[in-house]
Enzyme design. Structure first.
Site, short mmCIF file in Angstrom:
data_model
loop_
_atom_site.label_atom_id
_atom_site.label_comp_id
_atom_site.label_asym_id
_atom_site.label_seq_id
_atom_site.Cartn_x
_atom_site.Cartn_y
_atom_site.Cartn_z
N SER A 237 1.12 -1.17 0.03
CA SER A 237 0.06 0.10 0.11
C SER A 237 0.72 1.32 0.08
O SER A 237 1.78 1.36 0.45
CB SER A 237 -0.92 0.16 1.35
OG SER A 237 -0.12 0.59 2.43
N LYS A 238 0.39 2.16 -0.52
CA LYS A 238 1.04 3.65 -0.85
C LYS A 238 1.44 4.09 0.67
O LYS A 238 2.52 4.46 0.89
CB LYS A 238 0.18 4.48 -1.43
CG LYS A 238 0.91 5.88 -1.83
CD LYS A 238 0.09 6.93 -2.39
CE LYS A 238 1.09 8.13 -2.94
NZ LYS A 238 0.22 9.26 -3.23
N ARG A 239 0.56 4.02 1.56
CA ARG A 239 0.93 4.42 2.91
C ARG A 239 2.09 3.95 3.69
O ARG A 239 2.79 4.44 4.12
CB ARG A 239 -0.17 4.44 3.72
CG ARG A 239 -1.20 5.57 3.67
CD ARG A 239 -2.32 5.74 4.75
NE ARG A 239 -1.78 5.65 6.04
CZ ARG A 239 -2.54 5.15 6.94
NH1 ARG A 239 -3.73 4.74 6.77
NH2 ARG A 239 -1.82 5.14 8.30
#
Length: 469
Positions: A237-239
RNA sequence: GCCCCCAUCGUCUAGUGGCCUAGGACACCACCCUUUCAAGGUGGCGGCACGGGUUCGAAUCCCGUUGGGGGUGCCA
């Protein structure tokens, strides 16, 4: 271009996901090996999110990994939000033919009804109410009874019980099309024959297949490939994770290394050798050979691949690849002191010391600095022994008189000095190395001295000795 | 909750019923080379999730269990 048509459909989220890059590569390989077309469609039904700058990022990132928009196998880019009219027209056709119906229930209505009846989800409550279009009326697909069989090239046949699929929304209450619908309409309109995408879409595939069929089209060949995961085995995930392809490019990973590494995640070239040229992988890649389980994106292995690719570069290629970091504002030396010939001569000893292209500048910074940045601890340690000062002085004297300023004689002289001070031949270089480079570790000393030149080497040795008082 | 997918060394994989005493790569460890650090060479450690079947024979086929992931939006 005739032949099969593979679509690659990233969403314009502002960066290019490494997992998406792998899927793009696989579609690309297939399009080439089967004489087909790679169709790029940037997907978001919301025009607001089709930001041009994001799309350019996608196209740049694709180009970096060798997927070029000017290749004859490339088609697009198309922008999904531009086809909203077709999406709505298809929805109206579905309504006219009885495959869909309007519903005016809001989320709160559905929740209340479920609570009252002890049910879950949407139970097709408006199926027979005969509602027409209107403000706040969403169009829902009338899921037929029976089962939907999805033929998947990587997973085989997957059967879904339609009774467990609720009547999903095609058009929102405001009349705008939903992703699921838009996706199918676009694929059909672009005559897509193969849909190769991430596994997370598999549970929604029966819905899409039903839309394809209701619209009167033959569904495409499906292929759902596993996702890339992090150490916790969660989808990248990007986060939490470093997933932007552009980041790897900016940090000095070679695109060939990235491409090669990505290809081996979930698939392997025949034989026991993972490092393979793209042309070979492109022709060998088969969806049927793709692994079913998710793969961990391992930075360490990527780094190893990158090191291999860096070492395989010629000095010239290496120099050119390193330029962005050599001349960056935060480079460790001023750009006008950089000398190509010196870097080129040193390249063979710099390359094995680099994991990324960004590492190169720091390996040879002392060659291009007016004065080396002397690490105080290193200097103190290197000059701590009783012999070190003598070694320094004798080496300086001998180097002043050296006839041929090149690595071999430079080495011979220092070894002789070492022996004269009762040291093993290889043990006297620490003080010299720190005086010249500022550090205890670095590229081979004598090659460095050769490139630095007699004048500068002697100057640095004298300067360093002066600090000893 | 319901549905779907998945399961070989720590990681990525090879393996499609006998070539498996399970092969390779990364990581890790040791040694060699050596001019520090690398690179390179050699070797080592380490795995078929579990339980039942089927079969003369199972990592491979079937069932179950367990574990993991994903989906289930008027998000994409």
């Amino acid at each position: 271009m005739t032949g099969p048509r593979f679509r690659f459909a990233p969403s314009p989220t502002g960066f290019f996901h490494v997992g998406g890059a792998r899927t793009a590569l696989w579609n690309w390989a297939l399009a080439h090996s089967q004489g087909g077309t790679f169709v790029l469609r940037v997907e978001d039904t919301d025009a607001e999110r089709n930001r041009p700058e994001w799309t350019h990022g996608i196209i740049d990132a694709l180009a970096w990994i060798g997927i070029h928009a000017d290749d004859p196998h490339f088609e697009g880019p198309y922008f999904q939000s531009e086809y909203a009219d077709q999406h709505v027209a298809a929805a109206e056709q579905l309504f006219a033919e009885g495959h869909a119906y309007y519903c005016d229930m809001t989320g709160a209505d559905i929740e209340a009804r479920n609570k009252a009846e002890g049910t879950q989800g949407y139970q097709g409550w408006s199926r027979d109410r005969g509602l027409g279009p209107g403000p706040g009326h969403a169009l829902r697909f009338r899921v037929p009874s029976g089962v939907t069989l999805v033929h998947d090239l990587v997973r085989g046949d997957v059967e879904f019980d339609n009774a467990l699929i609720e009547d999903f929304v095609l058009l929102r209450g405001n009349g705008s099309p939903m992703f699921l619908l838009a996706n199918v309409v676009d694929d059909a309109a672009m005559r897509i024959t193969h849909v190769v995408r991430a596994e997370e879409h598999l549970p929604n595939t029966p819905k899409q297949q039903m839309i394809w069929e209701a619209l009167g089209h033959e569904p495409p060949v499906w292929a759902h490939v596993s996702v890339l995961v992090n150490e916790a085995r969660k989808k990248l995930s990007k986060r939490r994770d470093k997933v932007a392809l552009e980041m790897y490019r900016d940090e000095g990973y070679l695109s060939a290394a990235m491409v090669n590494y990505l290809m081996t995640l979930g698939w392997a070239p025949k034989g026991d050798v993972e490092i393979q040229p793209w042309d070979r992988m492109q022709t060998d890649f088969r969806l049927e050979d793709v692994n079913h389980s998710s793969a961990f994106f391992d930075l360490k292995k990527l780094a190893a691949f990158n090191g291999e690719y860096i070492r395989a570069l010629t000095p010239r290629q290496f120099l050119d690849a390193c330029r962005p970091w050599l001349f960056a504002p935060d480079a460790p030396f001023p750009a006008d002191r950089f000398e190509e010939s010196v870097f080129l001569a040193m390249a063979p000893v710099i390359q094995p010391r680099c994991v990324t292209l960004a590492d190169a500048a720091a390996v040879v910074d002392f060659l291009f600095l007016a004065d080396p940045v002397i690490d105080a601890d290193a200097w103190a340690k290197a000059t701590a022994t009783s012999e070190s000062v003598g070694v320094l002085r004798d080496t300086l004297d001998a180097y002043e008189l050296l006839a041929h300023w090149s690595a071999e004689p430079l080495k011979a002289v220092l070894e002789a000095v070492a022996v004269a001070h009762d040291l093993k031949p290889g043990k006297a270089q620490a003080p010299i190395r720190v005086a010249i480079t500022g550090r205890t570790v670095g590229p081979p000393l004598f090659e460095s001295l050769e490139q630095l030149g007699r004048h500068e080497t002697l100057r640095r040795l004298r300067a360093a000795m002066a600090t000893l008082g």
